[in-house]
Design a protein around this motif. Structure first.
Motif, PDB file in Angstrom:
ATOM      1  N   ARG A   1       0.852  -1.186   0.000  1.00 20.84           N
ATOM      2  CA  ARG A   1       0.000   0.000   0.000  1.00 20.84           C
ATOM      3  C   ARG A   1       0.888   1.236   0.000  1.00 20.84           C
ATOM      4  NH1 ARG A   1      -4.833   0.118   4.198  1.00 20.84           N
ATOM      5  NH2 ARG A   1      -3.135  -0.066   5.729  1.00 20.84           N
TER       6      ARG A   1
ATOM      7  N   SER B   1       2.449   1.958  -6.581  1.00 21.31           N
ATOM      8  CA  SER B   1       1.707   1.371  -7.692  1.00 21.31           C
ATOM      9  C   SER B   1       2.120  -0.084  -7.913  1.00 21.31           C
ATOM     10  CB  SER B   1       1.965   2.161  -8.976  1.00 21.31           C
ATOM     11  OG  SER B   1       3.321   1.986  -9.388  1.00 21.31           O
ATOM     12  N   ALA B   2       1.348  -0.788  -8.712  1.00 19.25           N
ATOM     13  CA  ALA B   2       1.689  -2.172  -9.050  1.00 19.25           C
ATOM     14  C   ALA B   2       3.019  -2.229  -9.789  1.00 19.25           C
ATOM     15  CB  ALA B   2       0.583  -2.791  -9.901  1.00 19.25           C
ATOM     16  N   GLN B   3       3.254  -1.285 -10.693  1.00 19.25           N
ATOM     17  CA  GLN B   3       4.525  -1.258 -11.412  1.00 19.25           C
ATOM     18  C   GLN B   3       5.687  -1.040 -10.447  1.00 19.25           C
ATOM     19  OE1 GLN B   3       5.682   2.277 -13.602  1.00 19.25           O
ATOM     20  NE2 GLN B   3       6.283   1.027 -15.378  1.00 19.25           N
TER      21      GLN B   3
ATOM     22  N   LEU C   1       5.787  -1.770  -7.317  1.00 24.42           N
ATOM     23  CA  LEU C   1       5.954  -2.999  -6.535  1.00 24.42           C
ATOM     24  C   LEU C   1       6.818  -3.983  -7.288  1.00 24.42           C
ATOM     25  CD1 LEU C   1       5.364  -4.914  -4.201  1.00 24.42           C
ATOM     26  CD2 LEU C   1       3.156  -5.444  -5.286  1.00 24.42           C
TER      27      LEU C   1
ATOM     28  N   VAL D   1       1.425  -8.660 -11.516  1.00 25.23           N
ATOM     29  CA  VAL D   1       1.041  -7.594 -10.592  1.00 25.23           C
ATOM     30  C   VAL D   1      -0.276  -6.942 -10.993  1.00 25.23           C
ATOM     31  CG1 VAL D   1       3.436  -7.122  -9.969  1.00 25.23           C
ATOM     32  CG2 VAL D   1       2.374  -5.832 -11.832  1.00 25.23           C
ATOM     33  N   GLY D   2      -0.925  -6.373  -9.986  1.00 25.46           N
ATOM     34  CA  GLY D   2      -2.173  -5.667 -10.214  1.00 25.46           C
ATOM     35  C   GLY D   2      -2.538  -4.842  -8.999  1.00 25.46           C
ATOM     36  N   GLU D   3      -3.746  -4.294  -9.003  1.00 29.04           N
ATOM     37  CA  GLU D   3      -4.240  -3.509  -7.881  1.00 29.04           C
ATOM     38  C   GLU D   3      -5.658  -3.947  -7.567  1.00 29.04           C
ATOM     39  OE1 GLU D   3      -3.723   0.655  -8.649  1.00 29.04           O
ATOM     40  OE2 GLU D   3      -1.591   0.434  -9.154  1.00 29.04           O
TER      41      GLU D   3
ATOM     42  N   TRP E   1      -4.911  -1.832  -2.490  1.00 31.32           N
ATOM     43  CA  TRP E   1      -3.544  -2.328  -2.368  1.00 31.32           C
ATOM     44  C   TRP E   1      -3.043  -2.783  -3.732  1.00 31.32           C
ATOM     45  CZ3 TRP E   1      -0.637  -3.452   2.261  1.00 31.32           C
ATOM     46  CH2 TRP E   1      -1.295  -3.117   3.449  1.00 31.32           C
ATOM     47  N   SER E   2      -1.757  -2.608  -3.984  1.00 33.13           N
ATOM     48  CA  SER E   2      -1.117  -3.287  -5.108  1.00 33.13           C
ATOM     49  C   SER E   2      -0.790  -4.700  -4.640  1.00 33.13           C
ATOM     50  CB  SER E   2       0.170  -2.560  -5.512  1.00 33.13           C
ATOM     51  OG  SER E   2      -0.117  -1.264  -5.967  1.00 33.13           O
TER      52      SER E   2
END
Length: 208
Positions: free
Chosen positions: A22, A25-27, A29, A68-70, A74-75
């Motif tokens: 949190r 972003s997913a990227q 992460l 990865v995603g969101e 949260w990512s």
């Protein structure tokens, strides 16, 4: 729809882990887990991720990939192969971010949960073994575990649960984590839903 994370206990043949973050972003992460910022694949399914590259090579390090995603604020990153990205919680949580790492460990119980914030690994424990906690603040989640009827106020196991099947005790603890942090993950992400993937270790063939 709030899917929560308790359903992760019922996965039977999925040996990777999940990292939630949190504040990034997913990227980002994926990058903090070892991925190239511009290295995303076209969105792929869970099954397609398992088809990437050579995961294990005798005498050498294996490959690791994350999708990865969101979801739910949260990512998240789903780890595949020999990924070690989930071990980098201090890096993932730096600069005010938070991170939760769930490792199923289905062939070698117990499953484990770790929590980090702002560059520090604060607490962790094995599911079903919550009496043994570690990290900079090992008792951080003790009030939540007591409120969730996992532990007694003195930190010992709730006796009434000793005869439960381990999946029931795991599910109870994941429910505590789910509620404390507001975590949720759709089962579709481990089905046909497509997510971008990043190589985080080795040289998997990520060309789909």
């Amino acid at each position: 729809m709030h899917d929560g994370i308790r359903w992760l206990v019922d996965l039977e043949h999925w040996m990777s882990s999940v990292v939630f973050a949190r504040g990034i972003s997913a990227q980002e992460l994926a990058v903090r887990m070892g991925g190239d910022r511009d290295g995303a694949t076209e969105p792929i399914t869970d099954a397609e991720a398992w088809d990437l590259g050579e995961w294990y090579r005798p005498g050498q390090d294996g490959d690791g990939v994350v999708r990865v995603g969101e979801h739910g604020g949260w990512s998240f990153a789903l780890e595949y192969g020999d990924s070690t990205g989930g071990e980098r919680l201090a890096e993932i949580s730096r600069d005010g971010a938070e991170a939760v790492h769930y490792v199923p460990m289905q062939e070698h119980p117990p499953a484990t949960v770790f929590y980090a914030r702002d560059g520090a690994e604060l607490c962790g424990f094995g599911l079903g073994e919550e009496v043994w906690r570690w990290g900079r603040e090992p008792d951080l989640l003790l009030p939540d575990l007591v409120a969730g009827h996992v532990l007694e106020p003195d930190g010992t196991t709730v006796i009434a649960h000793e005869r439960e099947h381990y999946t029931d005790t795991y599910r109870r603890t994941l429910g505590v984590i789910e509620q404390r942090f507001g975590l949720s993950l759709s089962p579709a992400y481990l089905g046909e839903a497509r997510l971008p993937a990043y190589a985080v270790r080795g040289t998997p063939d990520t060309h789909i």
